[in-house]
Design an enzyme around this catalytic site. Structure first.
Site, PDB file in Angstrom:
ATOM      1  CB  SER A   1     -55.069 -21.193  41.246  1.00  0.00           C
ATOM      2  OG  SER A   1     -56.470 -21.282  41.275  1.00  0.00           O
TER       3      SER A   1
ATOM      4  CD  GLU B   1      -2.961  -0.877  -0.029  1.00  0.00           C
ATOM      5  OE1 GLU B   1      -3.320   0.278  -0.355  1.00  0.00           O
ATOM      6  OE2 GLU B   1      -3.322  -1.888  -0.651  1.00  0.00           O
TER       7      GLU B   1
END
Length: 791
Positions: free
Chosen positions: A386, A107
């Site tokens: 319940s 690069e």
């Protein structure tokens, strides 16, 4: 011969012609490069000089987005949170030199020599790439690439290139070369969602960046130019050729020997992602709940945007409460118990540590990919049936009512409901059971509806709502059907509320996140909180003692452990069989199980041949989960409860005493059942609780038919299974019933202010205050603002 010679001349001429054309192309390219470079340089110099008055500090590279990692309680990764950019930044010192050298070779060979722009390298790269037919060398410097990625748009034109060059020069004045290179290596995209060299090392090789070698470095450096075109998963041949070009470049620069390059060319390319642990997992209920709670937590930021950025871009480590082993066991228990778990009906399971409130397992439904809706935590919840009754029980115990006290549970029953609808409020016990006059403990074990509506009125419906709220339940509507569980609740809240009983009355808010730590190791928030005492220790222990009877010999025998490990809990079923619950606990763990349809109220009257009640599939799921979950843990007893206190005959004001049933005759003789005769949860020995009673429903007429699960699987012929804990719809509406003062009358009134009269016995609660009817017989702890009990 001549012909052959002329052929050579023709061939030579052709070659010369081709060479001439190639030279012409190169010359033309050179001219274009020269002109472009000259224009670029002139423009750059002009812009740079014109902008010298602007401070260098104007160039601001925003912090790089960092992924956040969600971990389970054992440190394993549950998920990775990021938006678009999967990145973990690392310092340059942790990047191997071979990676640095290879990236620079491809690069920006002169990175440590130029000042941000390298015009000769730009021209040289263009000629090299034209000759190679590929992008072998980068035309922009690393500094220019960093500026482009961080500050500029992808637009490509001369003006953009000039701006890029100017900013690159300025950036080199602001940052050191190593700082720029570090930033670049953490910014650059390597494909497949991996930003930066660390994420790339994990993605393609399953290692940290520090473990990368020359072969891996050549592969990664080759990706930078075109991470999509050289994707090894999609374009393996292109990726292989690209790596070979990078190796050639290293040979040309003298970085590696040709033989080593040939060896590295033979290495296989990555063929699939290697960082399965750090890939974003398919969203699941627990992770999604964690995400939503953190997005709403002001400790991560004052605004939604700040919290979002912290969570998805801030590189946080999120340590959760989830126990992966228990989570797997919970999912397996549901899958193994429910017929067709991917079908119409599903289950939600939430397990909470009573000592802290930490959520250890959470199953929200059939699966997040199927149903995004989390039954355990989202919406208003489901009707508990319940399983709400323990909150009525706790309220009564807090007010000093003994679990040995008797109450009329005969059904059908009716209660005035002035101003409400219907008036009167009429109901039946489960499947029309006759019920009877029985102790509060027995009424709980058998889940007798008429007894519990009466008990709710006696202790005060508003007081019951307060108790439930303190235990973590969203405040229920205070209508007459509230004791039967007609107000919706969430499974996570039910698990937490029952955990309060296991924790001796101390409530811990349920939480999923232990702590959140930022990149610097600072703790941003912790999830655990100090517990709050919401009911007395005595109440919690007495309630647990009663609820142990539900498991050992009541409606939840299918939840019993094979080794009779102590457990307590309560079943619940709605009258239309669309919701079924079992919520139970041991000293170590509290778990709520709900079963129903995610689509809404769908009757479960034939699921695998079973009419679903809380004592059927939910109790089985609970046991299938809790048994393995507690395997290897000590078998702990619940703390010993205090004495239950003296029994009373509980009745509403102006309500005639119920005629004693055959089981209740002893209470009529002595004012309270002898504790040695009472064989219910509140005073049975621990060994009796552990032995339990036979599984399955009791014979008709045994007195066990009043609960919601007494015949849990099959409807008897000729009986409509539409009566249970109270209707899902049609609960008494309109105005809340007026507060009715609790009152009680002993089975036989004693005279003389607490003396013993024939058939009377001592005054309940420890003594009246005068002869005749002028005193009171308040039970221990009865609130002073309540009307006194008459003697």
């Amino acid at each position: 011969m001549g012909t052959h010679g002329s052929g050579r001349e023709v061939g030579a001429g052709t070659s010369l012609a081709r060479a001439g054309r190639a030279l012409g192309v190169v010359a033309l390219v050179g001219c274009l490069v020269a002109v472009s470079v000259a224009l670029l340089a002139a423009a750059a110099v002009g812009m740079l000089q014109a902008g010298r008055t602007a401070p260098v500090s104007e160039i601001d590279l925003n912090p790089l987005p960092q992924r956040s990692v969600v971990r389970a309680s054992d440190g394993s990764v549950l998920a990775v949170l990021h938006r678009e950019q999967n990145r973990k930044s690392i310092p340059l010192a942790e990047v191997p030199q071979v990676v640095v050298d290879t990236v620079l070779a491809v690069e920006d060979t002169a990175f440590y020599e130029h000042g941000g722009m390298d015009l000769r390298a730009t021209a040289r790269a263009l000629v090299t790439n034209v000759s190679a037919g590929d992008v072998l060398q980068g035309g922009s410097t690393i500094t220019q690439q960093l500026v482009k990625n961080a500050l500029l748009t992808p637009k490509q034109d001369l003006g953009r290139k000039v701006e890029e060059a100017v900013l690159a020069i300025r950036l080199e004045e602001q940052m050191t070369k190593d700082e720029i290179l570090e930033r670049y290596l953490n910014t650059v995209y390597f494909g497949n969602g991996a930003y930066g060299v660390q994420a790339a090392a994990e993605m393609y090789f399953g290692v940290d960046a520090a473990e990368l070698g020359q072969g891996e470095a050549a592969f990664l450096a080759g990706l930078i130019r075109n991470p999509i075109g050289y994707d090894p998963f999609l374009e393996p041949e292109a990726a292989r050729e690209r790596r070979s070009l990078v190796l050639d470049r290293l040979v040309t620069l003298g970085r590696i020997e040709p033989a080593e390059a040939d060896r590295l060319r033979q290495a296989p390319l990555p063929s699939e992602p290697q960082n399965s642990e750090l890939l974003p997992k398919p969203e699941d209920y627990f992770v999604e709940e964690v995400t939503q709670r953190l997005l709403a937590d002001p400790r991560l930021g004052q605004t939604q945007t700040e919290r979002y950025n912290a969570l998805f871009l801030g590189g946080l480590t999120i340590k959760t409460t989830l126990d992966p082993r228990l989570q797997t066991l919970a999912e397996d228990a549901v899958a193994a118990t429910i017929p067709d778990p991917a079908g119409e009906f599903t289950a939600s399971v939430v397990s909470v540590d009573p000592a802290t409130g930490a959520v250890r397992a959470l199953v929200g439904g059939r699966g997040f990919q199927t149903d995004k809706y989390n039954i355990a935590t989202q919406g208003v919840g489901q009707q508990p049936g319940s399983s709400f009754k323990p909150f009525v029980l706790a309220t009564a115990l807090e007010q000093g009512v003994s679990p040995l006290s008797t109450i009329d549970g005969r059904g059908p029953c009716a209660f005035p409901n002035p101003g409400g609808t219907p008036d009167p409020y009429e109901l039946e016990n489960f499947e029309g059971s006759a019920g009877g006059v029985l102790s509060v403990s027995d009424a709980t074990r058998r889940s007798v509806n008429c007894a519990y509506v009466r008990l709710g009125i006696l202790v005060g419906l508003d007081k019951v709502a307060d108790t439930a709220t303190r235990l973590g339940i969203t405040r229920p509507a205070t209508n007459l059907s509230m004791p039967l569980g007609t107000s919706e609740v969430l499974p996570i809240d039910m698990a937490s509320a029952y955990a309060t009983f296991a924790a001796d009355g101390v409530h811990h808010r349920p939480y999923l996140v232990e702590e959140v730590v930022d990149q610097e190791g600072d703790v941003l928030l912790r999830g655990a909180t100090e517990g709050t005492r919401v009911i007395s220790e005595a109440t919690a222990r007495l309630a647990t003692d009663v609820l142990e009877g539900v498991v050992s010999g009541g409606t939840a025998t299918r939840a019993r452990f094979p080794d009779r490990r102590p457990a307590a809990g309560k079943t619940g079923t709605t009258s239309d069989y669309s919701d079924a619950w079992f919520v139970g606990y041991t000293p170590q763990l509290s778990t709520a199980v709900w079963m129903g349809s995610p689509a809404g109220n769908v009757k479960m009257t034939n699921v695998g041949g079973v009419r679903v009640t809380g004592g059927s599939y939910p109790a089985r799921i609970w046991q299938a989960f809790m048994g393995p979950a507690l395997a290897g843990q000590p078998e702990l007893d619940f703390p010993e409860p205090p004495p239950p206190g003296e029994a009373q005959a509980l009745r509403l004001e102006n309500e005639a005493p119920a005629p004693p049933s055959r089981r209740d005759e002893g209470a009529g003789r002595s004012g309270a059942r002898d504790e040695g005769e009472q064989r219910t949860g509140s005073n049975r020995s621990r060994e009796e609780v552990r032995r339990g009673e036979p599984d399955g429903p009791a014979p008709e007429g045994s007195g066990r038919g009043g609960g919601d699960e007494s015949r849990p699987d099959v409807s008897p012929p000729g009986r409509t299974p539409d009566r249970d804990d109270g209707p899902r719809t049609g609960a008494p509406g309109g105005a809340d019933p007026p507060e009715r003062p609790p009152a009680t009358t002993p089975p036989a009134s004693g005279g003389g202010g607490g003396g013993s009269a024939p058939g009377g016995g001592g005054s309940p609660g420890g003594g009246g205050s005068g002869g005749g009817g002028g005193g009171n017989c308040n039970p221990p702890g009865w609130p002073p603002e309540n009307p006194p009990f008459p003697c």
